[in-house]
Design a protein around this motif. Sequence first.
Motif, PDB file in Angstrom:
ATOM      1  N   SER A 324       0.826  -1.208   0.000  1.00 51.05           N
ATOM      2  CA  SER A 324       0.000   0.000   0.000  1.00 51.05           C
ATOM      3  C   SER A 324       0.862   1.260   0.000  1.00 51.05           C
ATOM      4  N   GLN A 325       1.997   1.229   0.704  1.00 50.22           N
ATOM      5  CA  GLN A 325       2.896   2.379   0.691  1.00 50.22           C
ATOM      6  C   GLN A 325       3.498   2.608  -0.685  1.00 50.22           C
ATOM      7  N   ASN A 326       3.836   1.528  -1.361  1.00 47.27           N
ATOM      8  CA  ASN A 326       4.372   1.672  -2.716  1.00 47.27           C
ATOM      9  C   ASN A 326       3.332   2.232  -3.664  1.00 47.27           C
ATOM     10  N   GLN A 327       2.075   1.785  -3.506  1.00 51.90           N
ATOM     11  CA  GLN A 327       1.010   2.320  -4.359  1.00 51.90           C
ATOM     12  C   GLN A 327       0.754   3.789  -4.069  1.00 51.90           C
ATOM     13  N   ALA A 328       0.802   4.171  -2.783  1.00 52.28           N
ATOM     14  CA  ALA A 328       0.577   5.577  -2.427  1.00 52.28           C
ATOM     15  C   ALA A 328       1.697   6.465  -2.952  1.00 52.28           C
ATOM     16  N   SER A 329       2.922   5.973  -2.882  1.00 56.08           N
ATOM     17  CA  SER A 329       4.047   6.772  -3.389  1.00 56.08           C
ATOM     18  C   SER A 329       3.969   6.938  -4.902  1.00 56.08           C
ATOM     19  N   LYS A 330       3.458   5.921  -5.588  1.00 52.76           N
ATOM     20  CA  LYS A 330       3.317   6.041  -7.038  1.00 52.76           C
ATOM     21  C   LYS A 330       2.248   7.064  -7.413  1.00 52.76           C
ATOM     22  N   LYS A 331       1.175   7.142  -6.612  1.00 53.42           N
ATOM     23  CA  LYS A 331       0.118   8.106  -6.907  1.00 53.42           C
ATOM     24  C   LYS A 331       0.574   9.538  -6.667  1.00 53.42           C
ATOM     25  N   LYS A 332       1.478   9.714  -5.695  1.00 49.61           N
ATOM     26  CA  LYS A 332       1.945  11.062  -5.397  1.00 49.61           C
ATOM     27  C   LYS A 332       2.838  11.614  -6.500  1.00 49.61           C
ATOM     28  N   VAL A 333       3.467  10.727  -7.212  1.00 48.69           N
ATOM     29  CA  VAL A 333       4.335  11.180  -8.297  1.00 48.69           C
ATOM     30  C   VAL A 333       3.470  11.689  -9.436  1.00 48.69           C
ATOM     31  N   VAL A 334       3.545  13.000  -9.732  1.00 48.08           N
ATOM     32  CA  VAL A 334       2.734  13.616 -10.775  1.00 48.08           C
ATOM     33  C   VAL A 334       3.541  13.619 -12.059  1.00 48.08           C
ATOM     34  N   SER A 335       2.894  13.179 -13.104  1.00 48.43           N
ATOM     35  CA  SER A 335       3.590  13.172 -14.387  1.00 48.43           C
ATOM     36  C   SER A 335       3.766  14.600 -14.865  1.00 48.43           C
ATOM     37  N   PRO A 336       4.922  14.957 -15.438  1.00 49.61           N
ATOM     38  CA  PRO A 336       5.160  16.332 -15.909  1.00 49.61           C
ATOM     39  C   PRO A 336       4.232  16.704 -17.061  1.00 49.61           C
ATOM     40  N   LYS A 337       3.517  17.839 -16.882  1.00 47.33           N
ATOM     41  CA  LYS A 337       2.573  18.296 -17.907  1.00 47.33           C
ATOM     42  C   LYS A 337       3.306  19.067 -18.992  1.00 47.33           C
ATOM     43  N   SER A 338       2.762  18.975 -20.170  1.00 44.79           N
ATOM     44  CA  SER A 338       3.362  19.695 -21.301  1.00 44.79           C
ATOM     45  C   SER A 338       3.017  21.175 -21.188  1.00 44.79           C
ATOM     46  N   LYS A 339       4.048  21.986 -21.053  1.00 46.37           N
ATOM     47  CA  LYS A 339       3.853  23.421 -20.903  1.00 46.37           C
ATOM     48  C   LYS A 339       4.005  24.106 -22.249  1.00 46.37           C
ATOM     49  N   PRO A 340       3.208  25.185 -22.536  1.00 46.13           N
ATOM     50  CA  PRO A 340       3.333  25.885 -23.823  1.00 46.13           C
ATOM     51  C   PRO A 340       4.685  26.581 -23.910  1.00 46.13           C
TER      52      PRO A 340
END
Length: 371
Positions: A324-340
């Motif tokens: 569960s800790q590994n799953q929670a840590s994966k959710k916290k990682v936000v994928s980098p959004k494409s900036k204009p």
Amino acid sequence: MGFRKKNKSPPVLSHEFVIQNHADMVSCLAMIILLGLMFEVTAKFAIMFITVQYNVTQVLDEKSEPVNLYQYGPKDVATVFFYLLIAIILHALIQEYILDKMNRRLHLSKTKHSKFNESGQLAAFYLFSFIWGCSILTAEDFASNPTFLWEGYPHTHMVFQVKFFYICQIAYWLHALPELYFQKVRKEDIPRQLYYICLYVVHTTGAYVLNLHRLGLVLLVPHYLVELLFHASRLFYFSDENKQKGFTLWALLFVIARLLTLTLSVLTFGFGLPRTDNQGFSLAEGNFNVLTIRMSCLAAICLTQAWMMWKFINFQLKKWREHSQNQASKKKVVSPKSKPHKREPTRGGSANGVVKSEDRTSPRARKTKAS
């Protein structure tokens, strides 16, 4: 470790010297016992260490040939001691020529290195004992009829394979005690290993001495299968952390084995032995069929199974928290959004060579200082 070549030899009889050369020392002791067979004076003592004692010839029918059966006695201590030496030698051979070579390839940490060695040794023992136990159950038909576990008690006579199986089992688990010193087991791992080593010694010796070898053999074989699966899964996990499917199958079989152990124990001590004709306590006849001993044996088995289930539940909860800790840590990682992309500012207000004001005022001309 024994059989290991070292450039710098430690002082003789020091701790490091004994640890490095313990297998050679034990081999010399075993060879001395074997050499005792060559002389008539010492042969009768040496044979007590090597061969199984207390042979009894029994004739079942007039037409059938006599059968060689065995009982237990105090001379079995010498036989257990000799095969304890053999177990130490085999332990060193497996460690030196199999496990150490695998460790060099895997490059494990100190913690994983210790657990890998433990699982490697136990997996080899469980595999050998499981195959040997299955062959005995098949030959003797112990598992075909549950009433065979208590009918005719006390079971004072054993065939050679059954007695030698128990001699080797007791010798192996006793050899595990000095191996804690020889293998330099970490202090935090010693209590855990002492617990299960002592439990094996007490339960195996108890089944052997109390003439409950049929029940003990039937309970040991499925238990060894479950333990073999666990340690094999742990070996695969250390080689590749993505290989965890074996633990799921082990968890299922572990619960089934605990239920099977409790069921057969309750049937034997609660319903089977109290209804047999031969009731009472007699050391000479090997009869221990009294209420106190029956309830003590049943309580020991039930408490052991409860302790194992408690350890099992804690292990599963620990794995669930880690997952569960590994799953929670994966959710916290936000994928980098494409900036204009920002437009590059034009130099001097010009684009493509054309000057554009874009509501911009031209820069004021600097005032020249009057000379």
